[in-house]
Design a protein around this motif. Structure first.
Motif, PDB file in Angstrom:
ATOM      1  N   ASP A  26      26.144  40.377  42.803  1.00  0.00           N
ATOM      2  CA  ASP A  26      27.008  40.527  43.971  1.00  0.00           C
ATOM      3  C   ASP A  26      27.216  41.981  44.335  1.00  0.00           C
ATOM      4  O   ASP A  26      27.387  42.333  45.502  1.00  0.00           O
ATOM      5  CB  ASP A  26      28.362  39.850  43.725  1.00  0.00           C
ATOM      6  CG  ASP A  26      28.189  38.348  43.512  1.00  0.00           C
ATOM      7  OD1 ASP A  26      27.156  37.815  43.947  1.00  0.00           O
ATOM      8  OD2 ASP A  26      29.088  37.736  42.906  1.00  0.00           O
ATOM      9  N   SER A  27      27.214  42.865  43.316  1.00  0.00           N
ATOM     10  CA  SER A  27      27.392  44.287  43.608  1.00  0.00           C
ATOM     11  C   SER A  27      26.139  44.915  44.194  1.00  0.00           C
ATOM     12  O   SER A  27      26.197  45.943  44.856  1.00  0.00           O
ATOM     13  CB  SER A  27      27.800  45.033  42.334  1.00  0.00           C
ATOM     14  OG  SER A  27      26.802  44.860  41.333  1.00  0.00           O
ATOM     15  N   SER A 449      42.154  45.984  48.839  1.00  0.00           N
ATOM     16  CA  SER A 449      42.290  47.417  48.575  1.00  0.00           C
ATOM     17  C   SER A 449      40.910  48.019  48.378  1.00  0.00           C
ATOM     18  O   SER A 449      39.959  47.332  47.975  1.00  0.00           O
ATOM     19  CB  SER A 449      43.159  47.664  47.335  1.00  0.00           C
ATOM     20  OG  SER A 449      43.191  49.028  46.998  1.00  0.00           O
ATOM     21  N   SER A 450      40.807  49.316  48.661  1.00  0.00           N
ATOM     22  CA  SER A 450      39.519  49.997  48.518  1.00  0.00           C
ATOM     23  C   SER A 450      39.110  50.150  47.057  1.00  0.00           C
ATOM     24  O   SER A 450      37.919  50.286  46.750  1.00  0.00           O
ATOM     25  CB  SER A 450      39.578  51.375  49.196  1.00  0.00           C
ATOM     26  OG  SER A 450      40.617  52.163  48.619  1.00  0.00           O
ATOM     27  N   THR A 451      40.067  50.160  46.148  1.00  0.00           N
ATOM     28  CA  THR A 451      39.747  50.313  44.721  1.00  0.00           C
ATOM     29  C   THR A 451      39.469  48.981  44.047  1.00  0.00           C
ATOM     30  O   THR A 451      38.891  48.957  42.965  1.00  0.00           O
ATOM     31  CB  THR A 451      40.909  51.004  43.997  1.00  0.00           C
ATOM     32  OG1 THR A 451      42.105  50.227  44.161  1.00  0.00           O
ATOM     33  CG2 THR A 451      41.127  52.393  44.567  1.00  0.00           C
ATOM     34  N   ASN A 452      39.882  47.900  44.650  1.00  0.00           N
ATOM     35  CA  ASN A 452      39.655  46.589  44.058  1.00  0.00           C
ATOM     36  C   ASN A 452      38.247  46.106  44.361  1.00  0.00           C
ATOM     37  O   ASN A 452      37.684  46.387  45.428  1.00  0.00           O
ATOM     38  CB  ASN A 452      40.658  45.570  44.593  1.00  0.00           C
ATOM     39  CG  ASN A 452      42.017  45.708  43.944  1.00  0.00           C
ATOM     40  OD1 ASN A 452      42.943  46.221  44.537  1.00  0.00           O
ATOM     41  ND2 ASN A 452      42.140  45.259  42.706  1.00  0.00           N
ATOM     42  N   ARG A 453      37.712  45.387  43.429  1.00  0.00           N
ATOM     43  CA  ARG A 453      36.414  44.766  43.646  1.00  0.00           C
ATOM     44  C   ARG A 453      36.603  43.510  44.484  1.00  0.00           C
ATOM     45  O   ARG A 453      37.472  42.682  44.205  1.00  0.00           O
ATOM     46  CB  ARG A 453      35.768  44.422  42.304  1.00  0.00           C
ATOM     47  CG  ARG A 453      34.407  43.768  42.435  1.00  0.00           C
ATOM     48  CD  ARG A 453      33.851  43.410  41.077  1.00  0.00           C
ATOM     49  NE  ARG A 453      32.566  42.757  41.202  1.00  0.00           N
ATOM     50  CZ  ARG A 453      31.871  42.277  40.170  1.00  0.00           C
ATOM     51  NH1 ARG A 453      32.371  42.399  38.932  1.00  0.00           N
ATOM     52  NH2 ARG A 453      30.707  41.699  40.361  1.00  0.00           N
ATOM     53  N   GLU A 454      35.759  43.404  45.493  1.00  0.00           N
ATOM     54  CA  GLU A 454      35.904  42.252  46.378  1.00  0.00           C
ATOM     55  C   GLU A 454      35.480  40.978  45.663  1.00  0.00           C
ATOM     56  O   GLU A 454      34.618  40.990  44.777  1.00  0.00           O
ATOM     57  CB  GLU A 454      35.070  42.443  47.648  1.00  0.00           C
ATOM     58  CG  GLU A 454      33.572  42.431  47.442  1.00  0.00           C
ATOM     59  CD  GLU A 454      33.052  43.798  47.066  1.00  0.00           C
ATOM     60  OE1 GLU A 454      31.837  43.933  46.829  1.00  0.00           O
ATOM     61  OE2 GLU A 454      33.870  44.747  46.996  1.00  0.00           O
ATOM     62  N   TYR A 541      41.170  38.292  45.837  1.00  0.00           N
ATOM     63  CA  TYR A 541      40.368  39.338  45.224  1.00  0.00           C
ATOM     64  C   TYR A 541      40.042  38.926  43.803  1.00  0.00           C
ATOM     65  O   TYR A 541      40.705  38.075  43.195  1.00  0.00           O
ATOM     66  CB  TYR A 541      41.079  40.695  45.273  1.00  0.00           C
ATOM     67  CG  TYR A 541      42.254  40.835  44.317  1.00  0.00           C
ATOM     68  CD1 TYR A 541      42.098  41.439  43.074  1.00  0.00           C
ATOM     69  CD2 TYR A 541      43.515  40.369  44.674  1.00  0.00           C
ATOM     70  CE1 TYR A 541      43.167  41.559  42.210  1.00  0.00           C
ATOM     71  CE2 TYR A 541      44.583  40.490  43.821  1.00  0.00           C
ATOM     72  CZ  TYR A 541      44.408  41.092  42.585  1.00  0.00           C
ATOM     73  OH  TYR A 541      45.465  41.199  41.734  1.00  0.00           O
ATOM     74  N   ASP A 542      38.985  39.542  43.279  1.00  0.00           N
ATOM     75  CA  ASP A 542      38.457  39.183  41.967  1.00  0.00           C
ATOM     76  C   ASP A 542      39.264  39.893  40.886  1.00  0.00           C
ATOM     77  O   ASP A 542      39.177  41.118  40.728  1.00  0.00           O
ATOM     78  CB  ASP A 542      36.977  39.571  41.877  1.00  0.00           C
ATOM     79  CG  ASP A 542      36.325  38.983  40.641  1.00  0.00           C
ATOM     80  OD1 ASP A 542      37.013  38.240  39.912  1.00  0.00           O
ATOM     81  OD2 ASP A 542      35.135  39.259  40.425  1.00  0.00           O
ATOM     82  N   ALA A 543      40.075  39.135  40.170  1.00  0.00           N
ATOM     83  CA  ALA A 543      40.871  39.691  39.073  1.00  0.00           C
ATOM     84  C   ALA A 543      40.250  39.432  37.712  1.00  0.00           C
ATOM     85  O   ALA A 543      40.851  39.740  36.681  1.00  0.00           O
ATOM     86  CB  ALA A 543      42.289  39.106  39.100  1.00  0.00           C
ATOM     87  N   SER A 544      39.023  38.882  37.700  1.00  0.00           N
ATOM     88  CA  SER A 544      38.394  38.578  36.408  1.00  0.00           C
ATOM     89  C   SER A 544      37.912  39.825  35.684  1.00  0.00           C
ATOM     90  O   SER A 544      37.780  39.828  34.466  1.00  0.00           O
ATOM     91  CB  SER A 544      37.204  37.634  36.627  1.00  0.00           C
ATOM     92  OG  SER A 544      36.256  38.252  37.489  1.00  0.00           O
ATOM     93  N   MET A 545      37.650  40.916  36.427  1.00  0.00           N
ATOM     94  CA  MET A 545      37.173  42.154  35.806  1.00  0.00           C
ATOM     95  C   MET A 545      38.313  43.049  35.362  1.00  0.00           C
ATOM     96  O   MET A 545      38.101  44.187  34.942  1.00  0.00           O
ATOM     97  CB  MET A 545      36.281  42.922  36.795  1.00  0.00           C
ATOM     98  CG  MET A 545      35.086  42.124  37.296  1.00  0.00           C
ATOM     99  SD  MET A 545      33.985  41.622  35.966  1.00  0.00           S
ATOM    100  CE  MET A 545      33.410  43.222  35.440  1.00  0.00           C
TER     101      MET A 545
END
Length: 734
Positions: A26-27, A449-454, A541-545
């Motif tokens: 995904d990245s 947020s810009s720092t969070n991974r989508e 948002y993806d909180a798994s990481m």
């Protein structure tokens, strides 16, 4: 089942918890995936780990039973990671599309009759496997099933080598049945080259087609023969072709006409780049990434760019497209493209046609106000995917790594009405000039947020079951499925319902009332007040990481959301409330005035009813007097007519008849006297003769009786005539 129950049942279903996929890709690629689909009331979710399709019925989703999940396993399983699953219209075949490979999954005819929770093995056919293995740098950009396929089995693949290949699942899938070259290719580069420099020049200049979309079919007619000869021979040279709009990376649009059933057009007819008006220096962006053709007339295109802009274009025919010898009339030359029948010209092996012109109606920004700073308003380049809405033809959805937006085009109805109306109708043109621009609703935000991974979007599906209402399902990388109702304040104008027959007077009254009410539509006024420039989406948002919001970002996010809710929701609802209250006060004043007017009208009604009663009595009295006078007039007229010296025609005729009767009576009377005289004479003469001849012999009794009968009959006739004569004299005297 209500929408809330359906949402809880789907979001908590175990079909999503069983999924396993690799989120590392995904990245690398920001293009949204499509691993979920809804067809015939069933939800299909692709599982890359097990290479199977998990199927569950939406009607039974509220039971939360694991045994209801059916697994359609591939035999053999694909050797690549599936990024998109594409169903054909009949639901018998599924295209499994990856980054550099593709396959077709053939579903059995009776797999639905299998036991719930069972495993069904389906045949999986690789597409152009040898070509993809030998051409390492070639990628699959987009795939779609051809809508004009007779057997619904033609798959179109758009590859990065600037070709559009059409494969037929019933034939050999290793070689395409149609190959359309969409640009110039370098012949000096080896086919087996492993470097990615083969198409680097075209990629840099943006001459590679990155997306395509099908439009409604058109009827084409060749002009190789003259019209007179065609009428004599009766040769039918028309065919049904499907236009394919091809979007290049530099913003240019090509048009390709193809057919899967007519062998004359299997090579296709390619035209372009199409002219876009009004012209722009940057050609409306050099980072185009996706195109969508809406199902309407005229053809409306949505062209998305990586910078977060979408251009809405209308395909129209130019004024000088057709000459007087064409089969298309001059009135249709300025209409939507194609007007009715598209004429093509054959020049040897090449075939040409008049291409449409694209008129850019408007441009809209898809950026979210959630993930933007006050100082930095730049939108990050990202790939955007466009999806049609199954319910409203004037709405579509855009999907990117920032989330999902819904775009509604309220002016499409006005455009359609304008092309259907007459040339002299100026009201339609006025309505078109007053049409509202498109509205963008941010539904889901996957990067707050810009720092969070989508949270990468793994699939978007639309449910249209009337049991739980129209809904949209969004599957994200954290195995969460979000269900949202497809609601919007902008809806197309519905067709009028059939009404019962009413009188012309009532129709005129209702039309006058409707015109007076539509002169200022308060509902439209409230809608304009409630129209939001920005919407507050659902945050995902993806909180798994382990990514968490820092205090400053959380504060900024909360401040931004609060500002949007305050400005776009609370403030506008307050303004709408003030407008409604003001309107309510005005209506109350109008109600009081109308009640007073109604009371005055009721008094006038009672007065008119009393006056009507008096007039009715006078009318009855006049009727009685009229009858009495009529009878008296008849008597007077009878006496006047009887004393009149001038006889009428009837009286003159009666007088002539009486004179004739009188003459006839005299004649009969003379005859009777003659008969009596003869009778007396015969009696007198017969007595001496009888006495002298035979004194002792008696007279003949039969002869005497006959004379008596004759005399009685004649006497009776004379008596009747005398009676009639007396009656006529009495009638004349009276």
């Amino acid at each position: 089942m209500s929408i809330q129950k359906f949402r809880d049942a789907i979001e908590n279903h175990t079909i999503f918890h069983q999924l396993e996929w690799n989120n590392a890709d995904d990245s690398v690629s920001d293009k949204p995936q499509q691993l979920m689909h809804i067809h015939d009331g069933s939800l299909y979710v692709w599982d890359n780990q097990n290479s199977c399709l998990n199927v569950v019925s939406l009607a039974k989703a509220q039971d939360h039973q694991d045994d209801d999940i059916q697994k359609l396993k591939c035999s053999p399983p694909p050797t690549f990671d599936v990024k998109r699953i594409i169903f054909n219209s009949s639901g018998t075949r599924v295209a499994l599309v990856g980054d550099k490979c593709a396959a077709v999954l053939v579903l059995p005819e009776r797999w639905r009759q299998s036991k719930q929770g069972s495993h069904t093995y389906c045949k999986c056919l690789p597409v152009a496997e040898r070509y993809f293995r030998t051409s390492v740098s070639v990628k699959v950009l987009e795939a779609a099933w051809h809508p004009g396929s007779p057997g619904d089995n033609h798959l179109c693949l758009l590859l990065s080598d600037n070709t559009l290949r059409v494969f037929q699942t019933g034939a050999d899938l290793q070689s395409p049945v149609q190959l359309h070259k969409l640009g110039q290719q370098s012949a000096s580069v080896s086919r087996f080259s492993l470097s990615s420099s083969r198409f680097s020049i075209n990629s840099v200049t943006g001459e590679v087609v990155v997306s395509f979309a099908f439009a409604r079919p058109v009827i084409v007619q060749e002009k190789s023969k003259t019209k007179l000869r065609r009428q004599k021979t009766g040769d039918a040279t028309s065919a049904q072709l499907y236009p394919i709009y091809l979007l290049q990376g530099n913003g240019d649009i090509l048009l390709l006409l193809t057919s899967c059933s007519d062998s004359r057009y299997r090579r296709g007819i390619l035209q372009g780049p199409l002219i876009m008006k009004p012209p722009a220096e940057d050609n409306y962006g050099v980072d185009a990434c996706s195109i969508l053709v809406l199902d309407c007339t005229p053809t409306v295109l949505a062209i998305a760019t990586s910078s977060g802009r979408v251009h809405h274009c209308v395909a129209l025919a130019s004024d000088d497209d057709y000459d007087s010898e064409d089969d298309i009339s001059e009135s249709q030359s300025t209409r939507s493209w194609p007007a009715s029948v598209l004429s093509v010209k054959s020049k040897g092996a090449a075939t040409e046609f008049i291409a449409p012109t694209l008129y850019v109606y408007e441009t809209v920004e898809l950026g979210s106000e959630i993930n933007r700073d006050e100082e930095d308003r730049n939108y990050v380049d990202v790939s955007v995917a466009l999806y049609r809405d199954p319910l409203l033809y004037c709405r579509y959805h855009s999907c990117s790594k920032f989330g999902i937006q819904a775009v509604v085009l309220p002016w499409m109805d006005k455009i359609a009405s304008y092309f259907e109306a007459d040339d002299d109708d100026k009201d339609v043109l006025n309505d078109l000039s007053q049409a509202r621009p498109c509205a963008v609703e941010h539904i889901i935000c996957t990067k707050p947020s810009s720092t969070n991974r989508e949270s990468a979007i793994k699939g978007v599906a639309f449910a249209t079951n009337p049991l739980f209402g129209p809904s949209m399902l969004c599957l994200t990388a954290d195995k969460r499925c979000t269900v949202l109702a497809l609601l919007t304040v902008l809806k197309p104008v519905s067709a009028p319902l059939p009404l019962e027959e009413i009188s012309s007077e009532q129709t005129s009254v209702e039309s006058a009332m409707s015109r007076s009410l539509n002169s200022w539509d308060f509902e439209e006024h409230v809608r304009s007040i409630l129209q939001r420039d920005y919407t507050q989406p659902l945050l995902r948002y993806d909180a798994s990481m382990g990514d968490t919001l820092i205090d400053s970002e959380a504060c900024r996010l909360i401040t931004r959301v609060t500002q949007i809710i305050r400005n776009e929701y609370i403030l506008k609802q307050t303004l709408a409330n003030h407008a409604i209250m003001k309107r309510l006060d005005f209506l109350k004043q109008q109600e009081v005035k109308q009640r007073n007017d109604l009371r005055a009208l009721m008094d006038s009604k009672f007065n008119l009813m009393d006056t009507a009663g008096d007039l009715a009595e006078k009318y009855e009295e006049c009727c009685d007097r009229r009858e009495i006078l009529s009878k008296r007039l008849e008597v007077v007229m009878k006496h006047a007519q009887s004393k009149a010296t001038v006889l009428s025609k009837a009286e003159e005729k009666m007088e002539r008849d009486l004179k004739k009767m009188d003459d006839k009576m005299r004649y009969l009377k003379n005859r009777v006297e003659q008969v009596r005289a003869k009778y007396d004479y015969q009696v007198k003469e017969s007595r001496p003769a009888n006495a002298l001849s035979s004194p002792t012999k008696a007279a003949n009794p039969n002869l005497v009786q006959n004379f008596k009968d004759i005399l009685s009959e004649e006497g009776q006739k004379i008596e009747d005539l005398v009676k009639k004569l007396n009656q006529m004299k009495v009638a004349i005297d009276s």
